[in-house]
Every structure is written in C-alpha cells, then in structure tokens.
Design an enzyme around this catalytic site. Structure first.
Site, mmCIF file in Angstrom:
data_model
loop_
_atom_site.group_PDB
_atom_site.id
_atom_site.type_symbol
_atom_site.label_atom_id
_atom_site.label_comp_id
_atom_site.label_asym_id
_atom_site.label_seq_id
_atom_site.Cartn_x
_atom_site.Cartn_y
_atom_site.Cartn_z
ATOM 1 N N HIS A 78 21.326 -37.401 33.390
ATOM 2 C CA HIS A 78 21.562 -37.537 31.934
ATOM 3 C C HIS A 78 21.287 -38.910 31.609
ATOM 4 C CE1 HIS A 78 25.549 -37.767 34.108
ATOM 5 N NE2 HIS A 78 26.001 -38.688 33.019
ATOM 6 N N HIS A 98 22.641 -41.871 28.831
ATOM 7 C CA HIS A 98 23.534 -42.104 28.006
ATOM 8 C C HIS A 98 22.944 -43.059 26.634
ATOM 9 C CE1 HIS A 98 27.498 -41.247 30.258
ATOM 10 N NE2 HIS A 98 26.362 -41.406 31.201
#
Length: 155
Positions: free
Chosen positions: A141, A143
């Site tokens: 992922h 950010h």
C-alpha cells in the site's frame, strides 16, 4: 533584518521542528504493530475493505486500485492506495517484474488523488516495507500524505 522577517523565518523553522502531541504515541503503536505483524496468505484488513466487509471512506476506485482515508491519519490528508489483487505483492521487497504495471498504477493514482484532494503545494508518498520499515499490513500500500509541511528526515 526587520522583526517581521525574523518572526516569519522563526515560524517556518518551528514548523519543521514541531511534533503533533499524539505523534510519538501513534508512532510507537505503529512500530509495535509492525514488529508483531507477519506475512501470510490469510485475508488482510485491506482484503476485507476491498470486499466491503469493513467500512472505509473511499476517495477513489477503479478496476485495479482502491484509495481510502487512513483511520489513524499522520497528516491532515492521509490516504492509503492499495491494489485490489495482492498477487503475491505483500510488500515492495516482494515485487517481481510482473508487478511493474500495478506499481506504476499505484503511483499514478497517488498523483490523481493528490490533485483531487487539492494538494497543489506538495505531498509525500510512503511505502513501508518489512518490520524495520514499519509495515503492519502485508498487502502493499502507498501512503499519500499532505496538507501540512513535511519534515526531513522522515523517520
């Protein structure tokens, strides 16, 4: 140098040094979570968000990625961008040549979402990898952080 100039410079300098009051406690808990986490084939919290089993504030979605607001934001704008299919890509260190397209799409999506969020003055992209990189969810992922002056070095 005028007093106003001195005050302005001092304000800019202090913005680089000031921590949010809760920042150290959050960072400690994230570090603990990262050290306790381990990669597995079990569904992650992100898999459950993709399947709509866990609610999230989605800000962008297409056929490949999902972007949603972080529940423990580290900046006024803190969005997570995840691929909808893990495909063995639990972290950046696990990337293979076949993942090139989705990795590029994650970064391009970060640019689109930053624009959508009005982060015209800049933003930061972070990908945590492994325990020492403070990765707590083993589903790659990105950010996207913005809305305030970032500090350097970051960690």
């Amino acid at each position: 140098m005028s007093d106003d100039t001195k005050k302005s410079r001092l304000s800019v300098l202090s913005s680089h040094l000031t921590n949010w009051p809760w920042e150290s406690a959050v960072m400690a808990s994230e570090k603990e979570a990262a050290l306790a986490a381990a990669p597995s084939n079990s569904p992650t919290i992100f898999d459950k968000i993709i399947k709509k089993e866990i609610p999230a504030t989605v800000v962008y979605e297409d056929d490949k990625v999902l972007a949603f607001r972080d529940i423990a934001p580290q900046a006024p704008t803190h969005i997570l961008i995840i691929p909808k299919k893990r495909d063995g890509l639990t972290g950046l260190s696990k990337a293979e040549e076949r993942h090139t397209e989705i990795l590029g799409h994650l970064l391009y999506t970060a640019k689109l979402v930053a624009k959508q969020e009005g982060l015209d003055d800049g933003f930061r992209i972070v990908i945590n990898d492994g325990p020492q990189g403070c990765q707590s969810v083993y589903h790659i992922h990105v950010h996207l952080l913005g809305g305030r002056q970032m500090n350097w070095p970051p960690g």
